[in-house]
Scaffold this motif. Structure first.
Motif, PDB file in Angstrom:
ATOM      1  N   LYS A 195     -36.622  14.715 -38.290  1.00 23.36           N
ATOM      2  CA  LYS A 195     -35.970  13.465 -38.281  1.00 23.36           C
ATOM      3  C   LYS A 195     -36.734  12.701 -37.414  1.00 23.36           C
ATOM      4  O   LYS A 195     -36.948  11.361 -37.723  1.00 23.36           O
ATOM      5  CB  LYS A 195     -34.527  13.575 -38.216  1.00 23.36           C
TER       6      LYS A 195
ATOM      7  N   ASP B  17     -35.092  20.980 -38.419  1.00 22.74           N
ATOM      8  CA  ASP B  17     -34.305  20.087 -39.132  1.00 22.74           C
ATOM      9  C   ASP B  17     -34.200  18.610 -38.429  1.00 22.74           C
ATOM     10  O   ASP B  17     -34.499  17.421 -38.839  1.00 22.74           O
ATOM     11  CB  ASP B  17     -33.015  20.525 -39.696  1.00 22.74           C
ATOM     12  N   VAL B  18     -34.098  18.963 -36.949  1.00 20.83           N
ATOM     13  CA  VAL B  18     -34.258  17.681 -36.099  1.00 20.83           C
ATOM     14  C   VAL B  18     -35.503  17.274 -35.802  1.00 20.83           C
ATOM     15  O   VAL B  18     -35.640  16.105 -36.036  1.00 20.83           O
ATOM     16  CB  VAL B  18     -33.299  18.008 -34.646  1.00 20.83           C
TER      17      VAL B  18
ATOM     18  N   TRP C 197     -29.311  12.211 -30.137  1.00 16.73           N
ATOM     19  CA  TRP C 197     -30.337  12.470 -30.823  1.00 16.73           C
ATOM     20  C   TRP C 197     -29.966  11.739 -32.446  1.00 16.73           C
ATOM     21  O   TRP C 197     -30.827  11.194 -33.086  1.00 16.73           O
ATOM     22  CB  TRP C 197     -30.793  13.832 -31.011  1.00 16.73           C
ATOM     23  N   GLN C 198     -28.616  11.757 -32.887  1.00 24.93           N
ATOM     24  CA  GLN C 198     -28.539  11.142 -34.044  1.00 24.93           C
ATOM     25  C   GLN C 198     -28.373   9.780 -34.084  1.00 24.93           C
ATOM     26  O   GLN C 198     -29.025   9.128 -34.993  1.00 24.93           O
ATOM     27  CB  GLN C 198     -27.079  11.557 -34.415  1.00 24.93           C
TER      28      GLN C 198
ATOM     29  N   VAL D 142     -32.193   8.807 -34.118  1.00 24.40           N
ATOM     30  CA  VAL D 142     -32.995   8.964 -35.406  1.00 24.40           C
ATOM     31  C   VAL D 142     -32.487   7.874 -36.188  1.00 24.40           C
ATOM     32  O   VAL D 142     -33.264   7.349 -37.117  1.00 24.40           O
ATOM     33  CB  VAL D 142     -32.939  10.165 -36.043  1.00 24.40           C
ATOM     34  N   LYS D 143     -31.215   7.140 -36.046  1.00 19.65           N
ATOM     35  CA  LYS D 143     -30.653   6.142 -36.631  1.00 19.65           C
ATOM     36  C   LYS D 143     -31.280   4.553 -36.030  1.00 19.65           C
ATOM     37  O   LYS D 143     -31.039   3.626 -36.341  1.00 19.65           O
ATOM     38  CB  LYS D 143     -29.138   6.139 -36.605  1.00 19.65           C
TER      39      LYS D 143
ATOM     40  N   ALA E 191     -40.093  11.807 -38.716  1.00 10.87           N
ATOM     41  CA  ALA E 191     -40.089  10.738 -39.774  1.00 10.87           C
ATOM     42  C   ALA E 191     -39.954   9.028 -39.036  1.00 10.87           C
ATOM     43  O   ALA E 191     -40.429   8.251 -39.818  1.00 10.87           O
ATOM     44  CB  ALA E 191     -38.947  10.719 -40.682  1.00 10.87           C
TER      45      ALA E 191
END
Length: 254
Positions: free
Chosen positions: A178, A174-175, A130-131, A134-135, A181
């Motif tokens: 992201k 919080d996730v 997931w990180q 979102v990047k 966004a």
């Protein structure tokens, strides 16, 4: 060797290893998540034998949930193959035009992306947890391939490998924020009022990133096997001590 093959023709072979309850460490392929590195080496040797290549032909990265990519050359052959410390550092995407190199990506719930391009003779793998999503690692990789390698997005074939399902991928606000966004992931998320958790479809978000890069929908295939539910799947969410799948692609050479 318990393996799922996505493509095997005269030019390319690609697929993923599967969890195997009868194999040492359940067929774990990753040094960074193992009990015994020797077991991982033996599992990789069995995979190499299955692929009819040498264990030293693997090329591995030290994955950090980054948006970093690396163009693999023949000088990279064997990096991370037999010793984890020699892996390409701080990298979550690999691609190459060289034959007989097994590009490797390790996952246990995260989304593996495997791609090939017959026109350019180019292959690659992406690790998008997931990180990484979102990047926008996948979008960035394909924008790079268009600009730097001169690839046309319509010439790619992409396989999104098995990962945790939306039903099992629960996250807190919080996730969710992201993903929100990003501006295009709303339809891939829902809120569970009972658990007060958000559920995100990471695979479909990655697929959307591929489409934003211009890859035609008809050239993208998703393996919807849920790593959390399937006995073939390693799941970090289910078991923090889980091993890792190795998603791979190799351009065949003479």
């Amino acid at each position: 060797m318990k393996t799922k093959i996505y493509i095997d023709n005269e030019e390319f072979i690609a697929g993923t290893t599967l969890k195997d309850g009868t194999a040492p460490e359940h067929n774990n392929m990753a040094f960074h998540a193992c009990v015994n590195p020797e077991t991982v080496l033996e599992n990789r040797k069995r995979l190499a034998s299955f692929l009819q290549c040498n264990p030293k032909d693997f090329v591995c990265a030290s994955q950090t949930h980054s948006a970093n990519l690396h163009k693999v050359t023949l000088a990279d052959k064997g990096r991370g193959a037999q010793v984890g410390a020699t892996a390409i550092p701080d990298t979550d995407a690999l691609y190459t035009t060289e034959p007989n190199l097994i590009l490797s990506s390790f996952t246990a719930d995260c989304v593996p992306v495997i791609f090939w391009n017959e026109v350019k003779g180019l292959v690659g793998v992406i690790h998008s947890g997931w990180q990484g999503t979102v990047k926008e690692i996948t979008l960035k990789v394909f924008e790079h391939l268009k600009k730097v390698e001169g690839c046309k997005p319509e010439d790619f074939h992409v396989r999104i490998g098995m990962a945790i399902s939306q039903e099992k991928f629960e996250v807190d606000e919080d996730v969710y924020v992201k993903f929100k966004a990003l501006g295009y992931a709303d339809k891939f998320m829902y809120f569970n009022e009972t658990s007060e958790k958000y559920h995100i479809d990471n695979q479909k978000t990655v697929k959307k990133q591929l489409e934003l890069a211009g890859v035609p929908e008809g050239r993208i295939t998703i393996d919807r096997t849920c790593t959390y539910v399937s006995p073939d799947g390693f799941s970090y969410r289910q078991d923090k001590k889980a091993g890792r799948h190795l998603s791979f692609i190799m351009k065949k050479g003479n």
